[in-house]
Scaffold this motif. Structure first.
Motif, PDB file in Angstrom:
ATOM      1  N   ARG A 155       4.137  33.574   4.006  1.00 11.96           N
ATOM      2  CA  ARG A 155       4.201  33.466   5.471  1.00 11.96           C
ATOM      3  C   ARG A 155       2.955  32.866   6.127  1.00 11.96           C
ATOM      4  O   ARG A 155       2.610  33.240   7.255  1.00 11.96           O
ATOM      5  CB  ARG A 155       4.493  34.836   6.105  1.00 11.96           C
ATOM      6  N   CYS A 156       2.279  31.980   5.420  1.00 11.78           N
ATOM      7  CA  CYS A 156       1.143  31.311   6.067  1.00 11.78           C
ATOM      8  C   CYS A 156       1.549  29.966   6.662  1.00 11.78           C
ATOM      9  O   CYS A 156       0.706  29.273   7.238  1.00 11.78           O
ATOM     10  CB  CYS A 156      -0.016  31.135   5.090  1.00 11.78           C
ATOM     11  N   GLY A 157       2.818  29.572   6.521  1.00 16.44           N
ATOM     12  CA  GLY A 157       3.281  28.335   7.153  1.00 16.44           C
ATOM     13  C   GLY A 157       3.661  27.220   6.188  1.00 16.44           C
ATOM     14  O   GLY A 157       3.833  26.074   6.611  1.00 16.44           O
ATOM     15  N   THR A 159       6.522  26.629   4.409  1.00 17.62           N
ATOM     16  CA  THR A 159       7.861  26.054   4.537  1.00 17.62           C
ATOM     17  C   THR A 159       8.010  25.152   5.767  1.00 17.62           C
ATOM     18  O   THR A 159       8.443  24.006   5.636  1.00 17.62           O
ATOM     19  CB  THR A 159       8.931  27.175   4.529  1.00 17.62           C
ATOM     20  N   PRO A 160       7.636  25.617   6.969  1.00 14.63           N
ATOM     21  CA  PRO A 160       7.765  24.712   8.111  1.00 14.63           C
ATOM     22  C   PRO A 160       6.961  23.423   7.933  1.00 14.63           C
ATOM     23  O   PRO A 160       7.426  22.345   8.301  1.00 14.63           O
ATOM     24  CB  PRO A 160       7.218  25.533   9.286  1.00 14.63           C
ATOM     25  N   ILE A 207      -4.857  31.330   6.892  1.00 16.49           N
ATOM     26  CA  ILE A 207      -4.410  31.798   8.201  1.00 16.49           C
ATOM     27  C   ILE A 207      -5.252  33.006   8.588  1.00 16.49           C
ATOM     28  O   ILE A 207      -5.787  33.704   7.725  1.00 16.49           O
ATOM     29  CB  ILE A 207      -2.891  32.148   8.140  1.00 16.49           C
ATOM     30  N   ARG A 211      -3.041  37.238  12.611  1.00 13.26           N
ATOM     31  CA  ARG A 211      -1.832  36.450  12.798  1.00 13.26           C
ATOM     32  C   ARG A 211      -0.851  36.701  11.648  1.00 13.26           C
ATOM     33  O   ARG A 211       0.348  36.892  11.852  1.00 13.26           O
ATOM     34  CB  ARG A 211      -2.209  34.965  12.899  1.00 13.26           C
ATOM     35  N   ALA A 214       0.806  40.046  11.888  1.00 12.52           N
ATOM     36  CA  ALA A 214       1.830  40.049  12.943  1.00 12.52           C
ATOM     37  C   ALA A 214       3.111  39.369  12.464  1.00 12.52           C
ATOM     38  O   ALA A 214       4.217  39.869  12.691  1.00 12.52           O
ATOM     39  CB  ALA A 214       1.293  39.346  14.192  1.00 12.52           C
ATOM     40  N   ILE A 215       2.956  38.225  11.796  1.00  9.43           N
ATOM     41  CA  ILE A 215       4.146  37.501  11.311  1.00  9.43           C
ATOM     42  C   ILE A 215       4.877  38.337  10.266  1.00  9.43           C
ATOM     43  O   ILE A 215       6.094  38.480  10.292  1.00  9.43           O
ATOM     44  CB  ILE A 215       3.738  36.147  10.700  1.00  9.43           C
ATOM     45  N   THR A 252      -4.165  27.333   9.369  1.00 11.15           N
ATOM     46  CA  THR A 252      -3.007  27.031  10.213  1.00 11.15           C
ATOM     47  C   THR A 252      -2.998  27.791  11.534  1.00 11.15           C
ATOM     48  O   THR A 252      -2.144  27.553  12.382  1.00 11.15           O
ATOM     49  CB  THR A 252      -1.683  27.362   9.470  1.00 11.15           C
TER      50      THR A 252
ATOM     51  N   TYR B 121       4.749  28.703  18.000  1.00 11.80           N
ATOM     52  CA  TYR B 121       4.556  28.935  16.575  1.00 11.80           C
ATOM     53  C   TYR B 121       5.572  29.941  16.038  1.00 11.80           C
ATOM     54  O   TYR B 121       6.255  29.702  15.056  1.00 11.80           O
ATOM     55  CB  TYR B 121       3.133  29.435  16.341  1.00 11.80           C
ATOM     56  N   MET B 122       5.684  31.063  16.710  1.00 14.95           N
ATOM     57  CA  MET B 122       6.592  32.116  16.261  1.00 14.95           C
ATOM     58  C   MET B 122       8.048  31.667  16.331  1.00 14.95           C
ATOM     59  O   MET B 122       8.827  31.906  15.416  1.00 14.95           O
ATOM     60  CB  MET B 122       6.411  33.366  17.118  1.00 14.95           C
ATOM     61  N   ILE B 125       8.752  29.284  13.406  1.00 13.37           N
ATOM     62  CA  ILE B 125       8.891  29.981  12.124  1.00 13.37           C
ATOM     63  C   ILE B 125      10.253  30.676  12.075  1.00 13.37           C
ATOM     64  O   ILE B 125      11.007  30.539  11.126  1.00 13.37           O
ATOM     65  CB  ILE B 125       7.762  31.009  11.941  1.00 13.37           C
ATOM     66  N   VAL B 128      13.147  28.079  11.840  1.00 12.93           N
ATOM     67  CA  VAL B 128      13.228  27.422  10.533  1.00 12.93           C
ATOM     68  C   VAL B 128      13.819  28.377   9.510  1.00 12.93           C
ATOM     69  O   VAL B 128      14.709  28.018   8.741  1.00 12.93           O
ATOM     70  CB  VAL B 128      11.840  26.910  10.076  1.00 12.93           C
ATOM     71  N   HIS B 129      13.365  29.629   9.519  1.00 19.39           N
ATOM     72  CA  HIS B 129      13.913  30.573   8.552  1.00 19.39           C
ATOM     73  C   HIS B 129      15.372  30.896   8.866  1.00 19.39           C
ATOM     74  O   HIS B 129      16.173  31.075   7.956  1.00 19.39           O
ATOM     75  CB  HIS B 129      13.031  31.819   8.447  1.00 19.39           C
ATOM     76  N   LEU B 132      17.301  28.042   7.357  1.00 18.63           N
ATOM     77  CA  LEU B 132      17.340  28.110   5.892  1.00 18.63           C
ATOM     78  C   LEU B 132      18.265  29.233   5.416  1.00 18.63           C
ATOM     79  O   LEU B 132      19.060  29.047   4.496  1.00 18.63           O
ATOM     80  CB  LEU B 132      15.936  28.328   5.332  1.00 18.63           C
ATOM     81  N   LEU B 167      12.671  22.968  14.174  1.00 18.68           N
ATOM     82  CA  LEU B 167      11.251  22.595  14.247  1.00 18.68           C
ATOM     83  C   LEU B 167      10.877  22.037  15.606  1.00 18.68           C
ATOM     84  O   LEU B 167       9.803  22.320  16.134  1.00 18.68           O
ATOM     85  CB  LEU B 167      10.939  21.530  13.192  1.00 18.68           C
TER      86      LEU B 167
END
Lengths: 274, 274
Positions: A155-157, A159-160, A207, A211, A214-215, A252, B121-122, B125, B128-129, B132, B167
């Motif tokens: 979850r650090c970014g 995939t996007p 990251i 953050r 939180a994600i 990121t 950002y959130m 993410i 995108v998920h 997918l 995105l």
């Protein structure tokens, strides 16, 4: 008092919006409501929009900013009759460019070199499927075909960013997660074996700990996975690995996906396919 | 004789490139080589680039077109000393905007309203998920959370479009394939059962038969899957279903992913999250 900006086009609106946001970002003390109106490509739509602009001017007590790339002359006339401060991109720049290039422009509706081209289409499809097939370490046997391999903690970014690189630039980006499975007995993170032959293609992501927590807690609340301790430990190990192996990396936290992707391209010297 | 255009920025280069491509697309008879140079953010990089521009002018026998969004004054000076026809976006438009808005602009490097914001950002993410997790009919139990559900035959462009919507606009797009499994005994395609409660969210994709056959044959050459007969039959069935059920649809053949996505948003009245 909030002012309104309209980004208007008879095409996608992407050019007007991109330029408009860039220009208005230079006025960060002002609060500006931004509205994109694409595909204003006939008289009826133009007239309805002109009425909306008129009503907005009355509500705001100030004329809206109007940034447009309208090509159709009739549509353009109707919009220019509405109250607004107009930033007319095409008429500002096309006349001088016509002089310089010693030719007339074709004023094709919303047409750009990059749109609808077969090679772009195929490269996009291929790159998106490459990113999906090679997401999250799912496979490693295609890494010889990858342009870049993103690594980082969950979850650090990754995939996007991989998908943006694929869609926007046709770059084949794989990504591989750094997890506790690759820690030594003493807790030190090692480069996963599958990545070793491809060290020159690696690019790290990192990251901010808060953050990340939180994600992760959106995904699995109150888990060890999202605890500050766990996040901090994973990030420290990942960054230590990047430094030890001289893997370039980017934080990121402060950047958008656009910035992360374009910085990677610049730093890694990647070739865009479009 | 090919001329060169440079899109130069001390940020991502996205604004300069987007505007540059739009402007130059209006000169479709000219062949113009386009080069994007992002992150030209110090004197050294500026000087190297000025030398590249100089060399390009000599090689082309004509001065390059230079379209830039450079904010840093020192960088700007160096680039403007290079030979070129300059389209200076910021200095052209910011002064009149400053007058209109009765305030000074902040000229932040490459900063736009949409970049680096936490909510963007959130949402990115998450979207995108979502795309997918809900790709290719993998799941159907989250369709109540979908903003839109794309349907169409295999390889007509559902996945790239879903990801672009996620995105670029934070839209939650699921996609579901139309296959022979959903044909009646007499060969008529029926709306798959899982989609029935969500009819109002459906958006169809269709594609030219030859384009589809070409895409499919890259994946499985010489198969029934990629034969013209099979492709034509599937496409005819899909389009008949769209018409019968009054499902809006779009032909992806002539359009880029940007155009397909923005047209869907306009036609379906979707709310962008950024």
């Amino acid at each position: 008092m909030t002012r309104t900006a309209f980004f208007i086009s008879d095409g996608t609106g992407i050019t007007a919006e991109t330029l408009g946001r860039s220009l208005l970002a230079q006025f960060e003390n002002l609060e500006i409501r931004m509205v994109t109106k694409p595909y204003i490509d006939n008289i009826d739509k133009a007239q309805s929009l002109a009425e909306v602009i008129q009503a907005t001017a009355i509500r705001d007590g100030e004329q809206p900013i109007i940034i447009d790339t309208i090509v159709d002359e009739n549509v353009r006339k109707i919009i220019s009759s509405a109250p607004g401060f107009k930033v007319d991109i095409f008429s500002t720049f096309l006349a001088p460019l016509e002089d310089e290039l010693a030719t007339h422009s074709t004023y094709t509706v919303g047409r750009t070199h990059s749109i609808g081209r077969d090679d772009v289409y195929m490269n996009r499809i291929d790159s998106v499927h490459f990113a999906l097939d090679n997401d999250d370490g799912a496979r490693t046997h295609q890494y010889d075909k990858a342009d870049i391999i993103l690594i980082g903690v969950s979850r650090c970014g990754k995939t996007p960013t991989s998908l943006y690189l694929a869609l926007q630039f046709g770059i084949r980006a794989a990504n591989y997660p750094l997890t506790e499975d690759d820690q030594d007995e003493d807790g030190t993170l090692k480069l996963p074996r599958a990545l070793m032959p491809h060290r020159h293609k690696l690019f790290g992501l990192t990251i901010d700990v808060r953050r990340l927590a939180a994600i992760r807690s959106e995904r699995r609340p109150n888990s060890r996975y999202c605890s500050m301790d766990q996040c901090m430990q994973e990030i420290q190990q990942a960054e230590a690995l990047y430094r030890q192996m001289h893997i370039p990396y980017i934080d990121t936290t402060r950047f958008s996906v656009e910035e992360i992707s374009t910085r990677m391209i610049a730093e890694a010297g990647l070739n865009r396919r479009f």
